[in-house]
Design an enzyme around this catalytic site. Structure first.
Site, PDB file in Angstrom:
ATOM      1  N   TYR A   1       6.390  14.258 -22.031  1.00 59.04           N
ATOM      2  CA  TYR A   1       5.573  14.062 -20.701  1.00 59.04           C
ATOM      3  C   TYR A   1       4.656  12.832 -20.706  1.00 59.04           C
ATOM      4  O   TYR A   1       3.618  12.840 -20.004  1.00 59.04           O
ATOM      5  CB  TYR A   1       4.895  15.353 -20.311  1.00 59.04           C
ATOM      6  CG  TYR A   1       5.647  16.607 -20.395  1.00 59.04           C
ATOM      7  CD1 TYR A   1       6.526  16.927 -19.471  1.00 59.04           C
ATOM      8  CD2 TYR A   1       5.414  17.586 -21.343  1.00 59.04           C
ATOM      9  CE1 TYR A   1       7.460  18.214 -19.608  1.00 59.04           C
ATOM     10  CE2 TYR A   1       6.239  18.588 -21.554  1.00 59.04           C
ATOM     11  CZ  TYR A   1       7.150  18.813 -20.673  1.00 59.04           C
ATOM     12  OH  TYR A   1       8.331  19.894 -20.772  1.00 59.04           O
TER      13      TYR A   1
ATOM     14  N   HIS B   1       7.217  18.975 -14.032  1.00 62.29           N
ATOM     15  CA  HIS B   1       8.193  18.017 -14.469  1.00 62.29           C
ATOM     16  C   HIS B   1       9.434  17.750 -13.586  1.00 62.29           C
ATOM     17  O   HIS B   1       9.801  16.594 -13.517  1.00 62.29           O
ATOM     18  CB  HIS B   1       8.500  18.158 -15.995  1.00 62.29           C
ATOM     19  CG  HIS B   1       9.201  17.079 -16.467  1.00 62.29           C
ATOM     20  ND1 HIS B   1       8.444  15.918 -16.579  1.00 62.29           N
ATOM     21  CD2 HIS B   1      10.484  16.734 -17.266  1.00 62.29           C
ATOM     22  CE1 HIS B   1       9.631  14.767 -17.237  1.00 62.29           C
ATOM     23  NE2 HIS B   1      10.632  15.819 -17.700  1.00 62.29           N
TER      24      HIS B   1
ATOM     25  N   ASP C   1       8.170   7.241 -20.417  1.00 62.64           N
ATOM     26  CA  ASP C   1       8.723   7.309 -21.854  1.00 62.64           C
ATOM     27  C   ASP C   1      10.096   6.953 -21.624  1.00 62.64           C
ATOM     28  O   ASP C   1      10.953   6.882 -20.902  1.00 62.64           O
ATOM     29  CB  ASP C   1       8.297   8.590 -22.428  1.00 62.64           C
ATOM     30  CG  ASP C   1       9.011  10.073 -21.682  1.00 62.64           C
ATOM     31  OD1 ASP C   1      10.227   9.856 -20.999  1.00 62.64           O
ATOM     32  OD2 ASP C   1       8.485  11.282 -21.852  1.00 62.64           O
TER      33      ASP C   1
ATOM     34  N   HIS D   1       0.782  -1.062   0.017  1.00 58.92           N
ATOM     35  CA  HIS D   1       0.048  -0.015   0.007  1.00 58.92           C
ATOM     36  C   HIS D   1       0.914   1.349  -0.007  1.00 58.92           C
ATOM     37  O   HIS D   1       1.843   1.506   0.738  1.00 58.92           O
ATOM     38  CB  HIS D   1      -0.991   0.036   1.250  1.00 58.92           C
ATOM     39  CG  HIS D   1      -1.878   1.051   1.134  1.00 58.92           C
ATOM     40  ND1 HIS D   1      -2.408   1.812   2.323  1.00 58.92           N
ATOM     41  CD2 HIS D   1      -2.548   1.767   0.275  1.00 58.92           C
ATOM     42  CE1 HIS D   1      -3.095   2.737   1.985  1.00 58.92           C
ATOM     43  NE2 HIS D   1      -3.447   2.649   0.660  1.00 58.92           N
TER      44      HIS D   1
ATOM     45  N   ASN E   1       4.679  10.157 -18.661  1.00 50.14           N
ATOM     46  CA  ASN E   1       5.220   9.463 -17.726  1.00 50.14           C
ATOM     47  C   ASN E   1       4.188   9.592 -16.380  1.00 50.14           C
ATOM     48  O   ASN E   1       3.317  10.542 -16.488  1.00 50.14           O
ATOM     49  CB  ASN E   1       6.624  10.239 -16.952  1.00 50.14           C
ATOM     50  CG  ASN E   1       7.468  10.332 -18.010  1.00 50.14           C
ATOM     51  OD1 ASN E   1       8.054   9.640 -18.511  1.00 50.14           O
ATOM     52  ND2 ASN E   1       7.586  11.600 -18.643  1.00 50.14           N
TER      53      ASN E   1
END
Length: 132
Positions: free
Chosen positions: A121, A99, A28, A20, A123
């Site tokens: 982006y 980012h 990418d 958990h 990801n």
């Protein structure tokens, strides 16, 4: 030989070991992998396998409680933004961070699954939920 689920032994092992709130990154081909974080490199060539294809495969076998995306995907990658919205509709909480902050958070991941995706982006950091 396994008949169902992920045939990649590293992915199967990582998913089975998640607890958990543990985090797993789907990345990418350009995301820097932090030193010390396990990387399962699936990239074959540019674009293969794709980010969304890989994410969908992982989500079929992973309880996602929360997903973190780079806020830049909203402007620069509509397909990733759309996928984030579908994940929210399915019950995952979403966070959007810069980012740079995203890359910092990757340091705490159990592993990074690197795809051949070559759009900006693409990801996500997936945080494990519980199935009960």
């Amino acid at each position: 030989m396994k008949k169902h689920g992920h045939l990649n032994r590293d992915i199967a092992r990582i998913l089975a070991s998640m607890g958990h709130t543990d985090s797993l990154v789907i990345a990418d081909c350009g995301l820097p992998i932090p030193p010390g974080v396990e990387c399962v490199d699936l990239s074959l060539k540019l674009g293969q396998p794709g980010f969304i294809e890989t994410l969908d495969s992982i989500l079929a076998d992973f309880q996602c409680e929360r997903a973190v995306f780079a806020i830049e995907c909203r402007q620069h990658n509509p397909a990733v933004q759309d996928k984030a919205e579908r994940m929210a509709q399915a019950g995952a909480a979403l966070d959007f961070v810069s980012h740079e902050e995203f890359k910092q958070r990757c340091q705490a991941a159990r592993a990074v699954i690197r795809t051949g995706e070559c759009t900006p982006y693409a990801n996500v950091i997936l945080h494990s939920g519980v199935i009960f």
